[in-house]
Design a protein around this motif. Structure first.
Motif, PDB file in Angstrom:
ATOM      1  N   ALA A  88      83.182 -84.462  60.211  1.00 30.91           N
ATOM      2  CA  ALA A  88      83.149 -83.230  59.818  1.00 30.91           C
ATOM      3  C   ALA A  88      82.689 -82.498  57.843  1.00 30.91           C
ATOM      4  O   ALA A  88      81.252 -81.876  58.218  1.00 30.91           O
ATOM      5  N   ARG A  89      82.793 -83.261  57.483  1.00 34.63           N
ATOM      6  CA  ARG A  89      83.163 -83.096  55.621  1.00 34.63           C
ATOM      7  C   ARG A  89      81.534 -83.381  55.553  1.00 34.63           C
ATOM      8  O   ARG A  89      80.893 -82.227  55.123  1.00 34.63           O
ATOM      9  N   THR A  90      80.562 -84.281  56.436  1.00 31.91           N
ATOM     10  CA  THR A  90      79.509 -85.049  56.142  1.00 31.91           C
ATOM     11  C   THR A  90      78.446 -83.869  56.863  1.00 31.91           C
ATOM     12  O   THR A  90      78.096 -83.253  56.191  1.00 31.91           O
ATOM     13  N   LEU A  91      79.078 -83.054  58.032  1.00 28.12           N
ATOM     14  CA  LEU A  91      77.644 -82.428  58.544  1.00 28.12           C
ATOM     15  C   LEU A  91      77.800 -80.978  58.263  1.00 28.12           C
ATOM     16  O   LEU A  91      76.809 -80.670  58.107  1.00 28.12           O
ATOM     17  N   ILE A  92      79.045 -80.618  57.338  1.00 28.45           N
ATOM     18  CA  ILE A  92      79.216 -79.513  56.900  1.00 28.45           C
ATOM     19  C   ILE A  92      78.548 -79.677  55.304  1.00 28.45           C
ATOM     20  O   ILE A  92      77.830 -78.178  55.508  1.00 28.45           O
ATOM     21  N   ASN A  93      78.491 -80.275  54.623  1.00 28.50           N
ATOM     22  CA  ASN A  93      77.354 -80.297  53.416  1.00 28.50           C
ATOM     23  C   ASN A  93      76.257 -80.857  54.071  1.00 28.50           C
ATOM     24  O   ASN A  93      74.975 -80.111  53.344  1.00 28.50           O
ATOM     25  N   SER A  94      75.823 -81.114  55.086  1.00 27.11           N
ATOM     26  CA  SER A  94      74.657 -81.352  55.441  1.00 27.11           C
ATOM     27  C   SER A  94      73.964 -79.885  55.936  1.00 27.11           C
ATOM     28  O   SER A  94      73.101 -79.988  55.564  1.00 27.11           O
ATOM     29  N   ALA A  95      74.798 -79.360  56.374  1.00 25.51           N
ATOM     30  CA  ALA A  95      74.327 -77.799  57.106  1.00 25.51           C
ATOM     31  C   ALA A  95      74.062 -77.022  56.009  1.00 25.51           C
ATOM     32  O   ALA A  95      73.062 -76.205  55.485  1.00 25.51           O
ATOM     33  N   PHE A  96      75.032 -76.953  54.886  1.00 27.76           N
ATOM     34  CA  PHE A  96      74.538 -76.494  53.574  1.00 27.76           C
ATOM     35  C   PHE A  96      72.653 -76.783  52.515  1.00 27.76           C
ATOM     36  O   PHE A  96      72.718 -75.550  52.579  1.00 27.76           O
ATOM     37  N   GLU A  97      73.506 -77.753  52.559  1.00 26.68           N
ATOM     38  CA  GLU A  97      72.098 -78.685  52.080  1.00 26.68           C
ATOM     39  C   GLU A  97      70.559 -78.370  52.332  1.00 26.68           C
ATOM     40  O   GLU A  97      69.231 -78.095  52.002  1.00 26.68           O
ATOM     41  N   HIS A  98      70.908 -77.719  54.258  1.00 26.43           N
ATOM     42  CA  HIS A  98      68.909 -77.794  55.142  1.00 26.43           C
ATOM     43  C   HIS A  98      69.221 -75.800  55.015  1.00 26.43           C
ATOM     44  O   HIS A  98      68.923 -75.740  56.227  1.00 26.43           O
ATOM     45  N   GLY A  99      70.022 -75.235  54.851  1.00 20.78           N
ATOM     46  CA  GLY A  99      69.970 -74.059  54.436  1.00 20.78           C
ATOM     47  C   GLY A  99      70.835 -72.819  55.246  1.00 20.78           C
ATOM     48  O   GLY A  99      70.606 -71.612  56.248  1.00 20.78           O
ATOM     49  N   ALA A 100      72.012 -73.540  56.411  1.00 17.27           N
ATOM     50  CA  ALA A 100      72.509 -72.807  57.057  1.00 17.27           C
ATOM     51  C   ALA A 100      73.923 -73.038  56.127  1.00 17.27           C
ATOM     52  O   ALA A 100      74.757 -72.806  55.644  1.00 17.27           O
ATOM     53  N   SER A 101      74.861 -71.623  56.787  1.00 17.58           N
ATOM     54  CA  SER A 101      75.766 -71.094  56.701  1.00 17.58           C
ATOM     55  C   SER A 101      76.706 -71.980  57.729  1.00 17.58           C
ATOM     56  O   SER A 101      76.491 -72.489  58.477  1.00 17.58           O
ATOM     57  N   VAL A 102      77.938 -71.720  56.934  1.00 15.79           N
ATOM     58  CA  VAL A 102      79.026 -72.527  57.733  1.00 15.79           C
ATOM     59  C   VAL A 102      80.699 -71.681  58.580  1.00 15.79           C
ATOM     60  O   VAL A 102      80.651 -70.594  57.426  1.00 15.79           O
ATOM     61  N   VAL A 103      81.207 -71.876  60.333  1.00 20.45           N
ATOM     62  CA  VAL A 103      82.034 -71.397  60.034  1.00 20.45           C
ATOM     63  C   VAL A 103      82.681 -72.403  60.647  1.00 20.45           C
ATOM     64  O   VAL A 103      82.274 -73.152  61.142  1.00 20.45           O
ATOM     65  N   THR A 104      83.732 -72.443  59.898  1.00 23.83           N
ATOM     66  CA  THR A 104      84.659 -73.228  60.357  1.00 23.83           C
ATOM     67  C   THR A 104      86.155 -72.944  61.147  1.00 23.83           C
ATOM     68  O   THR A 104      86.341 -71.975  60.228  1.00 23.83           O
ATOM     69  N   ALA A 105      86.929 -73.612  61.598  1.00 27.75           N
ATOM     70  CA  ALA A 105      88.210 -73.463  61.644  1.00 27.75           C
ATOM     71  C   ALA A 105      89.241 -74.874  61.559  1.00 27.75           C
ATOM     72  O   ALA A 105      90.275 -75.288  61.838  1.00 27.75           O
ATOM     73  N   ASN A 106      88.359 -75.757  60.413  1.00 26.89           N
ATOM     74  CA  ASN A 106      89.353 -76.696  60.099  1.00 26.89           C
ATOM     75  C   ASN A 106      89.663 -77.339  58.578  1.00 26.89           C
ATOM     76  O   ASN A 106      89.828 -77.277  57.838  1.00 26.89           O
ATOM     77  N   LYS A 107      91.183 -76.718  59.393  1.00 27.54           N
ATOM     78  CA  LYS A 107      92.454 -76.146  58.867  1.00 27.54           C
ATOM     79  C   LYS A 107      92.658 -77.693  57.726  1.00 27.54           C
ATOM     80  O   LYS A 107      92.552 -77.432  56.283  1.00 27.54           O
ATOM     81  N   ALA A 108      92.432 -78.933  57.855  1.00 28.41           N
ATOM     82  CA  ALA A 108      93.195 -80.421  57.381  1.00 28.41           C
ATOM     83  C   ALA A 108      91.745 -80.967  56.178  1.00 28.41           C
ATOM     84  O   ALA A 108      92.507 -80.519  55.394  1.00 28.41           O
ATOM     85  N   LEU A 109      90.583 -79.825  57.018  1.00 35.12           N
ATOM     86  CA  LEU A 109      89.206 -80.164  55.646  1.00 35.12           C
ATOM     87  C   LEU A 109      89.382 -79.714  54.752  1.00 35.12           C
ATOM     88  O   LEU A 109      89.131 -79.906  53.262  1.00 35.12           O
ATOM     89  N   LEU A 110      89.669 -77.881  55.020  1.00 34.67           N
ATOM     90  CA  LEU A 110      90.372 -77.514  54.046  1.00 34.67           C
ATOM     91  C   LEU A 110      91.517 -77.330  53.331  1.00 34.67           C
ATOM     92  O   LEU A 110      91.004 -77.472  52.092  1.00 34.67           O
ATOM     93  N   ALA A 111      91.910 -77.500  53.565  1.00 34.08           N
ATOM     94  CA  ALA A 111      93.680 -77.717  52.507  1.00 34.08           C
ATOM     95  C   ALA A 111      92.745 -78.794  51.810  1.00 34.08           C
ATOM     96  O   ALA A 111      93.441 -79.042  50.856  1.00 34.08           O
ATOM     97  N   GLN A 112      92.002 -80.117  52.593  1.00 38.87           N
ATOM     98  CA  GLN A 112      91.715 -81.158  51.131  1.00 38.87           C
ATOM     99  C   GLN A 112      90.886 -81.060  51.141  1.00 38.87           C
ATOM    100  O   GLN A 112      90.842 -81.719  49.181  1.00 38.87           O
ATOM    101  N   ASP A 113      89.798 -80.684  51.237  1.00 38.60           N
ATOM    102  CA  ASP A 113      88.823 -80.586  49.992  1.00 38.60           C
ATOM    103  C   ASP A 113      88.123 -79.130  49.904  1.00 38.60           C
ATOM    104  O   ASP A 113      87.061 -78.539  49.798  1.00 38.60           O
TER     105      ASP A 113
END
Length: 430
Positions: A88-113
């Motif tokens: 998930a983390r790698t995919l979200i960062n790739s989305a940002f790099e390619h011009g997309a905004s992100v909507v996530t429900a990923n509480k574990a990743l948000l709490a960590q990073d």
């Protein structure tokens, strides 16, 4: 007026929530287009098992190449619903790099990073929305981030895990043991095959970290959150709470210190008075009680999980992200300017309910009371019952530091007249 060129959306994950997001995007396409100002189009759906039957999903949209989907360059918004840290983390960062905004429900990743994700979104002038990460369908994070942005939030107290609330509710309403209530939760689909994340408080702790960070404009990570689960709660604990006019709930508590110079975040079971609004939250529902300086006390209540309710929160974020795309701006990013230190659990001021198995003979109560006095802990109420040389002593304290209360319990364990500490539980909500 609605423009004709659609905004393209990539969906990562098509499980319980993702499948409902795909369905609602199709059935509500006209309304979404009218509210956004442009049509939204599902451009691809990344899954792990392409052969699985998905009635809500056009087969031509399904792919196993999530990395390729987010890197296409024509995607406007990525909906990340796969969970976990990687990929998930790698995919979200790739989305940002390619011009997309992100909507996530990923509480574990948000709490960590969370801070790193905020920074990546800001670097690429993209949105990061995550309403569905805490309390499912309940509009909670946006009110904290936006509606209360001009206020000072002092405390957030909530039930943010539906599985544990269902279990504790069954223990109270039916007299079931923890094991019996967990088995029922599993049979009804409220508990996962491995319920550890829920019953040990990991899920609620991640949500507490997110809530505290937003409420206090301070970075709060998962490691900053004190965590205890419900696995040690017994039917006797629930009955004892009832005798006090209380009920047992697993609470996420985020609060400022009285001097305003630090904050704390914690998750643990606690007794709360029946008159408190959270005491009446039943079944698998969630509720969060917010105390703000100007707004006063606010309560947010509703379904905290489930495919359709959580999809509602995801789609709300999708609308916001798409509107920002059309307008050429971005929504609120990280607000961590306060940089308040996060105090350890020992500095939290709370109350304890302590149940002791003691010898039924003269002087025991006085001996125990001396231990409380030695640690500077004042006693509120005492209840004692005895039979055949054994007695049960139940003590409820006044407010004191958690460190002092914990030290008191350890000293009580060492008394010859104390045969065991049956249970200890914090008392909150007063």
């Amino acid at each position: 007026m609605v423009r004709t060129r659609p905004l393209k959306v990539a969906l990562l994950g098509c499980g319980v929530v993702g499948s409902q997001v795909a369905r609602l995007m199709t059935t509500h396409a006209g309304d979404l287009a009218a509210r956004i100002g442009a049509p939204v189009e599902l451009a691809g759906i990344a899954v792990r098992r392409p052969g699985k039957v998905r009635d809500e999903v056009p087969p031509g949209l399904v792919t196993t190449d999530a990395a390729g989907l987010v890197a296409r360059g024509d995607i406007d918004v990525v909906l990340e619903l796969i969970g976990g840290i990687e990929p998930a983390r790698t995919l979200i960062n790739s989305a940002f790099e390619h011009g997309a905004s992100v909507v996530t429900a990923n509480k574990a990743l948000l709490a960590q990073d969370g801070p790193a994700l905020y920074a990546a979104a800001e670097k690429h002038a993209a949105d990061l929305y995550f309403e569905a990460s805490v309390a499912g369908a309940i509009p909670l994070l946006r009110p904290l981030r936006e509606s209360l942005a001009g206020d000072k939030v002092n405390r957030v107290l909530g039930i943010v895990n539906g599985t544990t609330n269902f279990i504790l509710d069954r223990m109270e309403s039916t007299g079931a043991s923890y094991g019996e209530a967990l088995a029922e939760a599993s049979a009804l689909g409220y508990a996962e095959a491995d319920p550890t994340a829920d019953v040990e408080g990991f899920d609620a702790a991640a949500k507490a970290a997110i809530l505290a960070g937003i409420a206090f404009h301070t970075r709060v990570g998962l490691d900053d959150v004190h965590r205890e689960g419900i696995t040690e709660i017994t039917a006797a604990d629930v009955a004892s709470a009832r005798q006090m006019g209380c009920t047992v709930k697993l609470l996420a508590i985020c609060e400022r210190a009285e001097d305003g110079r630090s904050v704390t975040a914690r998750v643990h079971p606690a007794m709360i008075p029946d008159r408190h609004p959270l005491a009446g939250v039943r079944e698998a529902y969630n509720a969060v009680f917010v105390e703000a300086e100007a707004a006063g006390r606010l309560m947010f209540y509703g379904p905290g999980a489930g495919g359709v309710p959580t999809a509602s929160a995801v789609l709300g974020d999708l609308v916001a992200a798409c509107r920002n795309k059309l307008g050429g701006g971005v929504g609120p990013g990280e607000s961590a300017y306060a940089r308040l230190p996060v105090s350890p659990m020992g500095e939290v001021v709370t109350r304890y309910h302590i149940s002791l198995d003691v010898a039924d003979k003269p002087g025991v109560l006085a001996q125990c009371a001396m231990v409380f006095a030695d640690h500077g802990v004042s006693i509120d109420t005492v209840r004692q019952t005895g039979k055949d040389g054994e007695a049960k002593l139940v003590v409820v304290t006044h407010r004191a530091s958690d460190a002092a209360l914990g030290a008191t319990v350890e000293s009580l364990r060492r008394l010859d007249t104390v045969h065991g500490v049956a249970s200890t539980m914090r008392v909150e909500g007063e």
